[in-house]
Design a protein around this motif. Sequence first.
Motif, PDB file in Angstrom:
ATOM      1  N   ASP A 100       1.083  -0.910   0.071  1.00  0.00           N
ATOM      2  CA  ASP A 100       0.450  -0.158   0.100  1.00  0.00           C
ATOM      3  C   ASP A 100       1.134   1.720   0.175  1.00  0.00           C
ATOM      4  O   ASP A 100       1.888   1.262   0.447  1.00  0.00           O
ATOM      5  CB  ASP A 100      -0.911  -0.306   1.336  1.00  0.00           C
ATOM      6  N   ALA A 101       0.722   2.538  -0.822  1.00  0.00           N
ATOM      7  CA  ALA A 101       1.173   3.693  -1.043  1.00  0.00           C
ATOM      8  C   ALA A 101       1.777   4.384   0.181  1.00  0.00           C
ATOM      9  O   ALA A 101       1.833   4.697   0.395  1.00  0.00           O
ATOM     10  CB  ALA A 101       0.718   4.468  -2.027  1.00  0.00           C
ATOM     11  N   ASP A 102       0.673   3.925   1.063  1.00  0.00           N
ATOM     12  CA  ASP A 102       0.610   4.664   2.401  1.00  0.00           C
ATOM     13  C   ASP A 102       1.021   4.564   3.835  1.00  0.00           C
ATOM     14  O   ASP A 102       1.345   5.239   5.305  1.00  0.00           O
ATOM     15  CB  ASP A 102      -1.097   4.694   2.596  1.00  0.00           C
ATOM     16  N   LYS A 103       1.555   3.333   3.299  1.00  0.00           N
ATOM     17  CA  LYS A 103       2.719   2.263   4.276  1.00  0.00           C
ATOM     18  C   LYS A 103       4.519   2.960   3.872  1.00  0.00           C
ATOM     19  O   LYS A 103       4.875   2.439   4.499  1.00  0.00           O
ATOM     20  CB  LYS A 103       2.015   1.047   4.471  1.00  0.00           C
ATOM     21  N   ILE A 104       4.882   3.758   2.603  1.00  0.00           N
ATOM     22  CA  ILE A 104       5.733   3.955   2.186  1.00  0.00           C
ATOM     23  C   ILE A 104       5.762   5.131   2.872  1.00  0.00           C
ATOM     24  O   ILE A 104       5.061   6.474   2.650  1.00  0.00           O
ATOM     25  CB  ILE A 104       5.548   3.780   1.036  1.00  0.00           C
ATOM     26  N   ASN A 105       6.526   5.681   4.066  1.00  0.00           N
ATOM     27  CA  ASN A 105       6.771   6.439   4.911  1.00  0.00           C
ATOM     28  C   ASN A 105       8.209   7.955   3.701  1.00  0.00           C
ATOM     29  O   ASN A 105       9.019   7.641   3.555  1.00  0.00           O
ATOM     30  CB  ASN A 105       7.230   6.915   5.230  1.00  0.00           C
ATOM     31  N   ILE A 106       7.574   8.991   3.512  1.00  0.00           N
ATOM     32  CA  ILE A 106       8.854  10.521   2.950  1.00  0.00           C
ATOM     33  C   ILE A 106       7.961  11.015   4.079  1.00  0.00           C
ATOM     34  O   ILE A 106       7.108  11.608   4.592  1.00  0.00           O
ATOM     35  CB  ILE A 106       7.913  10.655   1.498  1.00  0.00           C
ATOM     36  N   LEU A 107      10.113  11.176   5.155  1.00  0.00           N
ATOM     37  CA  LEU A 107      10.209  11.803   5.861  1.00  0.00           C
ATOM     38  C   LEU A 107       9.627  13.083   6.200  1.00  0.00           C
ATOM     39  O   LEU A 107       8.745  14.006   6.444  1.00  0.00           O
ATOM     40  CB  LEU A 107      10.861  11.229   6.771  1.00  0.00           C
ATOM     41  N   THR A 108      10.610  13.659   5.003  1.00  0.00           N
ATOM     42  CA  THR A 108      10.584  15.259   4.974  1.00  0.00           C
ATOM     43  C   THR A 108       9.875  15.475   3.295  1.00  0.00           C
ATOM     44  O   THR A 108      11.053  15.578   2.580  1.00  0.00           O
ATOM     45  CB  THR A 108      11.250  15.947   5.198  1.00  0.00           C
TER      46      THR A 108
END
Length: 363
Positions: free
Chosen positions: A156-164
């Motif tokens: 799931d795309a929402d489980k990939i974290n883009i921190l900043t």
Amino acid sequence: MSEFDYSLLIFSATTAPSPLVVKISSSVIVRLPQQVTKLEASVEPSNRPVTYKWTYKNDGPVTPIIENINTSDLLISNLRPGNYSFRLDVTDNIGNQQTKTILLIAIGEPIEARVVNHREIVFWPSNDVILDGTPSIIEQQTHIYWTLISTDNKQDADKINILTPNSLKTRITNLRFGQYKFLLTLVTNDKQYKSNVEVLVIVYSQNGQPPKVSIHLETNNVNILNNLIILNATTTTADYGIAKWQWIKSPLSPAIGYFINNSNLSPIAYITNLIEGQYIFILQVYDDRQQMSEMNITVNVHGIPDEEDLIEIIFLSKPYLYQQTLDNLLAQIRVFLIDLLPNIDIIMIYLHKLMTSNYHGEV
């Protein structure tokens, strides 16, 4: 005895100072994007003390940032496409003054998204990566966005974290096996300009094997007339992806022969300027883990077919002869032979530093 009055006149031998000369281009063209643009001036005599004063004439589409206004080199940033005028006043130590106006023409777009690496590799169990867009050229208050645009796994795309996600440099976490495409987007504050660039992230497992090299010879019956070898390695496979191709002609091969258009660095190699003999080519394939596999292939280059039916003319070209002169000579030989033998088949061959013209036909 008479008295005389004498007058003594003393003339100075010094000459008048040479005039002040300011050297600078009247117009400068700048292709955006540029972090900083420089306007440079110089004076003659070069050893004369002078003062500089740069002034922007407020005629451009935006107000640029200018620095070093009291030096010979003006630094300009924050440009948009358009025309900008700058005035330079130069005064020397004896009161001479020169004024110059410089037109700066800016073309292109003011921002550009750039990244350190367009391709990032991660080896499991690591599951994070740094995406670095700091080489980008931006304006003040440029809006920055990192987004995930695709993935080849079912995560799931929402489980990939883009921190900043709103910084030029960001960290991505919680990755799994597979490939991810991220997009860096830059937008000017007034939304007039936009630029983006993609980054591919590949996450590999740890149990991958080195590349399995496969080479196919695309050209048969290579000879002096059919003077081209095509080697195709596109069926090569690699668990860790292919990072580099390197074709090498073995030292055991004839010295003559070269790769066309840097094809020695691609999966399909093209080799020409061959002579009769046996050629050995080595392909080295490196994967993303810097594992290397190699394979050899041998190709025999034959001589001229039907040699007994050939008329061969060999002549040495002088270094001072132009190509046009040689072409004219060959054209005259062609006309002569066609008149002599109307059914002749003419083929030109260039080998070494000898220019050899072979004319194929029944004699």
